[in-house]
Design a protein around this motif. Structure first.
Motif, mmCIF file in Angstrom:
data_model
loop_
_atom_site.group_PDB
_atom_site.id
_atom_site.type_symbol
_atom_site.label_atom_id
_atom_site.label_comp_id
_atom_site.label_asym_id
_atom_site.label_seq_id
_atom_site.Cartn_x
_atom_site.Cartn_y
_atom_site.Cartn_z
ATOM 1 N N ALA A 35 4.601 47.916 1.361
ATOM 2 C CA ALA A 35 5.864 47.310 0.947
ATOM 3 C C ALA A 35 5.856 45.808 1.214
ATOM 4 N N VAL A 36 6.739 45.133 0.508
ATOM 5 C CA VAL A 36 7.044 43.727 0.752
ATOM 6 C C VAL A 36 8.512 43.694 1.143
ATOM 7 N N PHE A 37 8.830 43.033 2.259
ATOM 8 C CA PHE A 37 10.189 42.982 2.759
ATOM 9 C C PHE A 37 10.792 41.596 2.543
ATOM 10 N N ILE A 38 12.100 41.561 2.287
ATOM 11 C CA ILE A 38 12.825 40.309 2.057
ATOM 12 C C ILE A 38 14.082 40.328 2.915
ATOM 13 N N ARG A 39 14.387 39.172 3.531
ATOM 14 C CA ARG A 39 15.621 39.053 4.311
ATOM 15 C C ARG A 39 16.218 37.663 4.111
ATOM 16 N N ASP A 40 17.485 37.539 4.432
ATOM 17 C CA ASP A 40 18.194 36.264 4.364
ATOM 18 C C ASP A 40 17.765 35.428 5.565
ATOM 19 N N SER A 41 17.307 34.208 5.323
ATOM 20 C CA SER A 41 16.832 33.372 6.422
ATOM 21 C C SER A 41 17.953 32.974 7.383
ATOM 22 N N LYS A 42 19.219 32.996 6.923
ATOM 23 C CA LYS A 42 20.355 32.664 7.788
ATOM 24 C C LYS A 42 20.789 33.851 8.643
ATOM 25 N N ASP A 43 20.360 35.058 8.289
ATOM 26 C CA ASP A 43 20.776 36.272 9.005
ATOM 27 C C ASP A 43 19.543 37.133 9.264
ATOM 28 N N GLN A 44 18.697 36.670 10.160
ATOM 29 C CA GLN A 44 17.424 37.338 10.392
ATOM 30 C C GLN A 44 17.569 38.721 11.015
ATOM 31 N N ASP A 45 18.717 39.026 11.568
ATOM 32 C CA ASP A 45 18.953 40.364 12.124
ATOM 33 C C ASP A 45 19.733 41.251 11.159
ATOM 34 N N GLY A 46 19.993 40.738 9.962
ATOM 35 C CA GLY A 46 20.760 41.482 8.968
ATOM 36 C C GLY A 46 19.904 42.453 8.176
ATOM 37 N N GLU A 47 20.422 42.836 7.043
ATOM 38 C CA GLU A 47 19.754 43.801 6.169
ATOM 39 C C GLU A 47 18.413 43.264 5.675
ATOM 40 N N VAL A 48 17.481 44.177 5.475
ATOM 41 C CA VAL A 48 16.163 43.854 4.937
ATOM 42 C C VAL A 48 15.950 44.698 3.689
ATOM 43 N N LEU A 49 15.549 44.043 2.610
ATOM 44 C CA LEU A 49 15.253 44.754 1.364
ATOM 45 C C LEU A 49 13.773 45.059 1.303
ATOM 46 N N SER A 50 13.423 46.184 0.721
ATOM 47 C CA SER A 50 12.039 46.618 0.606
ATOM 48 C C SER A 50 11.681 46.786 -0.867
ATOM 49 N N PHE A 51 10.532 46.247 -1.256
ATOM 50 C CA PHE A 51 10.065 46.338 -2.639
ATOM 51 C C PHE A 51 8.622 46.830 -2.679
ATOM 52 N N ARG A 52 8.305 47.570 -3.722
ATOM 53 C CA ARG A 52 6.896 47.916 -3.947
ATOM 54 C C ARG A 52 6.161 46.628 -4.288
ATOM 55 N N PRO A 53 4.925 46.475 -3.827
ATOM 56 C CA PRO A 53 4.185 45.232 -4.088
ATOM 57 C C PRO A 53 4.094 44.870 -5.564
ATOM 58 N N ALA A 54 3.888 45.828 -6.441
ATOM 59 C CA ALA A 54 3.775 45.532 -7.872
ATOM 60 C C ALA A 54 5.088 44.989 -8.427
ATOM 61 N N ALA A 55 6.208 45.540 -7.991
ATOM 62 C CA ALA A 55 7.513 45.061 -8.457
ATOM 63 C C ALA A 55 7.777 43.645 -7.957
ATOM 64 N N PHE A 56 7.434 43.370 -6.707
ATOM 65 C CA PHE A 56 7.649 42.024 -6.172
ATOM 66 C C PHE A 56 6.726 41.017 -6.863
ATOM 67 N N ALA A 57 5.480 41.395 -7.116
ATOM 68 C CA ALA A 57 4.542 40.503 -7.809
ATOM 69 C C ALA A 57 5.043 40.178 -9.216
ATOM 70 N N ALA A 58 5.600 41.165 -9.908
ATOM 71 C CA ALA A 58 6.138 40.926 -11.250
ATOM 72 C C ALA A 58 7.314 39.958 -11.188
ATOM 73 N N PHE A 59 8.175 40.105 -10.185
ATOM 74 C CA PHE A 59 9.304 39.190 -10.010
ATOM 75 C C PHE A 59 8.811 37.764 -9.759
ATOM 76 N N VAL A 60 7.857 37.603 -8.850
ATOM 77 C CA VAL A 60 7.322 36.270 -8.545
ATOM 78 C C VAL A 60 6.700 35.641 -9.789
ATOM 79 N N ASN A 61 5.961 36.419 -10.548
ATOM 80 C CA ASN A 61 5.354 35.902 -11.776
ATOM 81 C C ASN A 61 6.421 35.449 -12.779
#
Length: 70
Positions: A35-61
């Motif tokens: 997985a690839v995890f994403i979080r808000d840099s202002k709330d490092q103890d808050g919610e974390v989103l999880s994405f499959r690597p292929a889905a995150f790579a497609a988003f970045v592209n």
């Protein structure tokens, strides 16, 4: 992954994010959980989103190609 196992992740921000604080941080945990995890840099103890690597790579592209430019 549970919260305890996420404490060992290495989080990073884009070099384009600057110091405004309106950005996200990414942790690549493919070696631990496929997985690839994403979080808000202002709330490092808050919610974390999880994405499959292929889905995150497609988003970045798409972002790099200008797919979300207004």
């Amino acid at each position: 992954m549970n919260e305890k196992s996420m404490t060992g992740l290495s989080w990073f921000k884009s070099s384009f994010s600057g110091e405004q604080g309106a950005c996200v941080e990414v942790a690549d945990a493919r070696a631990m959980s496929s997985a690839v995890f994403i979080r808000d840099s202002k709330d490092q103890d808050g919610e974390v989103l999880s994405f499959r690597p292929a889905a995150f790579a497609a988003f970045v592209n798409d972002v790099r190609a200008g797919g979300y430019d207004s």
